[in-house]
Design an enzyme around this catalytic site. Structure first.
Site, PDB file in Angstrom:
ATOM      1  N   ASP A   1      72.754  44.977 -70.291  1.00  0.00           N
ATOM      2  CA  ASP A   1      73.674  44.116 -71.027  1.00  0.00           C
ATOM      3  C   ASP A   1      73.709  44.542 -72.502  1.00  0.00           C
ATOM      4  OD1 ASP A   1      75.326  42.074 -71.734  1.00  0.00           O
ATOM      5  OD2 ASP A   1      73.889  40.458 -71.424  1.00  0.00           O
TER       6      ASP A   1
ATOM      7  N   ASP B   1      63.284  51.182 -76.114  1.00  0.00           N
ATOM      8  CA  ASP B   1      63.416  51.220 -77.584  1.00  0.00           C
ATOM      9  C   ASP B   1      63.743  52.638 -78.059  1.00  0.00           C
ATOM     10  OD1 ASP B   1      60.926  51.181 -76.363  1.00  0.00           O
ATOM     11  OD2 ASP B   1      59.812  50.842 -78.197  1.00  0.00           O
TER      12      ASP B   1
ATOM     13  N   TYR C   1      68.053  37.420 -65.552  1.00  0.00           N
ATOM     14  CA  TYR C   1      69.261  36.662 -65.192  1.00  0.00           C
ATOM     15  C   TYR C   1      69.125  35.988 -63.834  1.00  0.00           C
ATOM     16  CZ  TYR C   1      71.543  39.067 -69.040  1.00  0.00           C
ATOM     17  OH  TYR C   1      71.879  39.540 -70.280  1.00  0.00           O
TER      18      TYR C   1
ATOM     19  N   LYS D   1      60.706  49.575 -69.803  1.00  0.00           N
ATOM     20  CA  LYS D   1      59.602  49.323 -70.736  1.00  0.00           C
ATOM     21  C   LYS D   1      58.341  49.215 -69.881  1.00  0.00           C
ATOM     22  CE  LYS D   1      58.195  48.336 -74.967  1.00  0.00           C
ATOM     23  NZ  LYS D   1      58.326  49.240 -76.110  1.00  0.00           N
TER      24      LYS D   1
END
Ligand code: NAD
Length: 362
Positions: free
Chosen positions: A248, A224, A124, A191
């Site tokens: 988000d 995940d 962002y 991640k």
């Protein structure tokens, strides 16, 4: 002394849920002095800017704002004023409690998770290069020179930026929140196995900060795996801290687990300023229909009351909302197990909450 609060009704469904929320807040007996401000398309037309400087000044002065959702034009027009507001006021932490209230139609019970989302960087940051531009081509060339990786010629780029400073700051915020609210565990999602230099940095910072809080359990979890575990056993989570984009997505996921966007409140916090707003957007197709659920904004208002030190009023308001949900009569369509059942309107929900507040007394 009344609390001075900047009130931004927003657009789409914003004005009607703000009206309902203002009514229940005032029914708690707490006094407010509202500075009502406009941002988004209406401000663009009226003041020539979607986020006028005087609105930022009003929030800086009052240090607290209650905000309805604001529409971001898709593809063209101005960039998100919601993102600009967070960046402009350095509201680096987005706090989204996701809690199951008795009576909400959801297959999950007893969830009480708080999402802490980094609000200022990651994907962002606004650093983007369009396909086929000179800058995009230069970037592709730099990538080839420095990594020997040849990206496809028709590629667009959005840059993911993660800094150690922002990572430390958000993880510290999560631990401080956990400490102040007697929470037991903080999970940091990432991640880092793939994104070694961005998420890897976030994870290293998280591990370091966690050492300063030996009384609070810490774990890290790959994003995940987190999503899978959240849908199988969400009760194992307490406070989850995440970089911006994962935050988000996961906050909407958790909102879904606890009954949907209609009951998902939020706050954007900086060191001295806090802006309280629901997780959901302006749902333009429902605008002006007096149909949507105002409870996400009302619950955001309870967070605001707590922030203002009005703990008793916050507790009273949350209890009144919880009772209306549990009773199941005066709730909007999204909280009905069968959407064909007659549902309450936005303003009727406010009436019902006010009735409960009056019944509860002090
Ligand atoms: P949205 O959250 O506005 O609506 C998606 C759907 O969720 C709605 O169609 C409706 O079915 C449901 N919903 C949302 N709020 C509800 C409520 N209070 N009660 C019952 N149902 C509700 O998401 P969107 O359609 O992707 O976004 C619309 C606009 O809002 C976009 O311009 C987007 O950029 C903006 N937005 C603003 C904010 C913000 O102001 N903080 C946040 C998210 C999206």
């Amino acid at each position: 002394m009344p609390h001075k609060v900047t009130l931004i009704p927003g657009d789409g469904i914003g004005p009607e849920i703000t009206r309902a929320t203002k009514r229940v807040l005032e029914a708690t007996g707490i006094k407010f002095e509202w500075a009502i401000e406009t941002i988004g398309k209406e401000a663009q037309d009226k003041f020539g800017a979607p986020l006028p400087g005087h609105v930022l000044e009003s929030i800086k002065k009052n240090r607290v704002a209650l905000k309805g959702p604001v529409t971001t034009p898709v593809g063209t027009g101005f960039r998100s004023v919601n993102v600009a507001l967070r960046q402009g006021l350095d509201l680096y932490a987005c706090l989204r409690p996701c809690k199951t209230y008795h009576g909400v139609p959801t297959p999950f019970a007893s969830i009480d998770i708080v999402i802490v989302r980094e609000n200022t960087e990651d994907l962002y940051s606004g650093i983007e290069f369009a396909r086929g531009t000179r800058e995009g081509d230069r970037l592709a060339k730099l990538i080839l020179e420095t990594t020997q990786i040849k990206v496809k010629e028709d590629s667009g780029f959005s840059i993911k930026v993660i800094s150690e400073t922002a990572s430390r700051r958000i993880v510290k915020f999560a631990f401080e929140y956990a400490h102040a609210n007697k929470r037991k565990k903080v999970s940091a999602a990432h991640k880092a196995n793939i994104l070694k230099f961005s998420d890897g940095l976030f994870l290293a910072a998280a591990r370091e900060v966690a050492r300063e809080y030996p009384d609070i359990e810490f774990e890290d979890v790959v994003i995940d795996a987190l999503c899978m575990r959240l849908t199988r056993n969400p009760q194992q989570y307490d406070v989850i801290v995440l970089p911006n984009l994962y935050g988000d997505i996961v906050s909407d996921l958790c909102a879904g687990l606890v009954g949907g966007l209609g009951v998902a409140p939020g706050a954007n916090m900086g060191d001295n300023i806090a802006v309280f707003e629901p997780t959901h957007g302006s749902a333009p197709k429902y605008a002006g229909k007096n149909k949507v659920n105002p409870m996400a904004m009302m619950l955001s208002a309870t967070m605001m009351l707590r922030h203002l030190g009005e703990t008793k009023a916050a507790h009273k308001l949350e209890k009144a909302i919880a009772n209306v949900i549990a009773e199941g009569k005066s709730v909007t369509y999204d909280l009905k197990s069968d959407r064909n059942q007659p549902a309450a309107t936005t303003s009727e929900v406010a009436d019902a909450v006010i009735k409960k507040l009056k019944k509860q007394g002090d």
